[in-house]
Write a protein that holds these residues in place. Sequence first.
Motif, PDB file in Angstrom:
ATOM      1  N   PHE A 183      -1.904   5.230   3.251  1.00  0.00           N
ATOM      2  CA  PHE A 183      -2.403   4.748   4.535  1.00  0.00           C
ATOM      3  C   PHE A 183      -3.516   5.672   4.982  1.00  0.00           C
ATOM      4  O   PHE A 183      -3.378   6.888   4.951  1.00  0.00           O
ATOM      5  N   TYR A 184      -4.616   5.080   5.382  1.00  0.00           N
ATOM      6  CA  TYR A 184      -5.790   5.827   5.825  1.00  0.00           C
ATOM      7  C   TYR A 184      -5.784   5.858   7.340  1.00  0.00           C
ATOM      8  O   TYR A 184      -5.473   4.856   7.985  1.00  0.00           O
ATOM      9  N   LYS A 185      -6.149   6.991   7.903  1.00  0.00           N
ATOM     10  CA  LYS A 185      -6.158   7.127   9.355  1.00  0.00           C
ATOM     11  C   LYS A 185      -7.560   6.890   9.887  1.00  0.00           C
ATOM     12  O   LYS A 185      -8.525   7.503   9.447  1.00  0.00           O
ATOM     13  N   HIS A 186      -7.649   5.981  10.827  1.00  0.00           N
ATOM     14  CA  HIS A 186      -8.898   5.665  11.499  1.00  0.00           C
ATOM     15  C   HIS A 186      -9.135   6.702  12.594  1.00  0.00           C
ATOM     16  O   HIS A 186      -8.190   7.265  13.136  1.00  0.00           O
TER      17      HIS A 186
ATOM     18  N   LYS B  75      -9.166  -0.802   3.107  1.00  0.00           N
ATOM     19  CA  LYS B  75     -10.194   0.151   2.658  1.00  0.00           C
ATOM     20  C   LYS B  75     -11.109  -0.515   1.634  1.00  0.00           C
ATOM     21  O   LYS B  75     -12.331  -0.364   1.694  1.00  0.00           O
TER      22      LYS B  75
ATOM     23  N   LEU C 181      -5.239   4.769  14.655  1.00  0.00           N
ATOM     24  CA  LEU C 181      -4.455   3.769  13.954  1.00  0.00           C
ATOM     25  C   LEU C 181      -4.674   3.923  12.453  1.00  0.00           C
ATOM     26  O   LEU C 181      -5.516   4.705  12.023  1.00  0.00           O
ATOM     27  N   LYS C 182      -3.918   3.161  11.672  1.00  0.00           N
ATOM     28  CA  LYS C 182      -3.981   3.306  10.219  1.00  0.00           C
ATOM     29  C   LYS C 182      -4.365   1.989   9.557  1.00  0.00           C
ATOM     30  O   LYS C 182      -4.251   0.928  10.156  1.00  0.00           O
ATOM     31  N   TYR C 183      -4.788   2.089   8.287  1.00  0.00           N
ATOM     32  CA  TYR C 183      -5.096   0.902   7.505  1.00  0.00           C
ATOM     33  C   TYR C 183      -4.739   1.157   6.042  1.00  0.00           C
ATOM     34  O   TYR C 183      -4.570   2.293   5.605  1.00  0.00           O
ATOM     35  N   THR C 184      -4.603   0.070   5.301  1.00  0.00           N
ATOM     36  CA  THR C 184      -4.076   0.108   3.942  1.00  0.00           C
ATOM     37  C   THR C 184      -5.179   0.179   2.881  1.00  0.00           C
ATOM     38  O   THR C 184      -6.370   0.082   3.189  1.00  0.00           O
TER      39      THR C 184
ATOM     40  N   SER D 170       0.836  -1.185   0.000  1.00  0.00           N
ATOM     41  CA  SER D 170       0.000   0.000   0.000  1.00  0.00           C
ATOM     42  C   SER D 170       0.874   1.238   0.000  1.00  0.00           C
ATOM     43  O   SER D 170       1.804   1.346   0.796  1.00  0.00           O
TER      44      SER D 170
ATOM     45  N   THR E  54       0.963  -0.265  14.167  1.00  0.00           N
ATOM     46  CA  THR E  54      -0.315   0.453  14.249  1.00  0.00           C
ATOM     47  C   THR E  54      -1.053   0.475  12.913  1.00  0.00           C
ATOM     48  O   THR E  54      -1.909   1.318  12.689  1.00  0.00           O
ATOM     49  N   VAL E  55      -0.745  -0.481  12.026  1.00  0.00           N
ATOM     50  CA  VAL E  55      -1.338  -0.496  10.691  1.00  0.00           C
ATOM     51  C   VAL E  55      -2.048  -1.832  10.453  1.00  0.00           C
ATOM     52  O   VAL E  55      -1.431  -2.892  10.563  1.00  0.00           O
TER      53      VAL E  55
END
Length: 120
Positions: free
Chosen positions: A20-23, A34, A27-30, A17, A112-113
């Motif tokens: 990275f998107y911030k929740h 998403k 925390l973050k996600y890819t 990815s 944290t991802v």
Amino acid sequence: MKTPRQIVTELKQFTGSSIFYKHWLGLKYTDGIKYLADETNCYWLLDAIFSHQTKKLLSNPNLQEFQIWHLRVDNNSGVLICEWDTNQELLRQEIEYTDFPLSHIKLYLVETVLILPSEY
């Protein structure tokens, strides 16, 4: 609406990815996460996983850098499980009702991802 098989096939295409998107919990996600959340309308799953990142859970040094999360669904109910290694369950949350279309999804929380296994 895509079939579960189509969703699983498309999830396998995510191998990293660049975004990275911030929740809202910090925390973050890819991109892959998403896509999963958008296609299956499961932002609640991200909320559930991220809400378990408490001092109590993170006091286990095995969980500070790497966590394995499973969501298993059967007859519109589910169970969310956190492991620190394969078959080393540390947390279980029963989910009374869900319309999540897949019978099982495995995710990793690396530091944290939140990522798909194919993005690891």
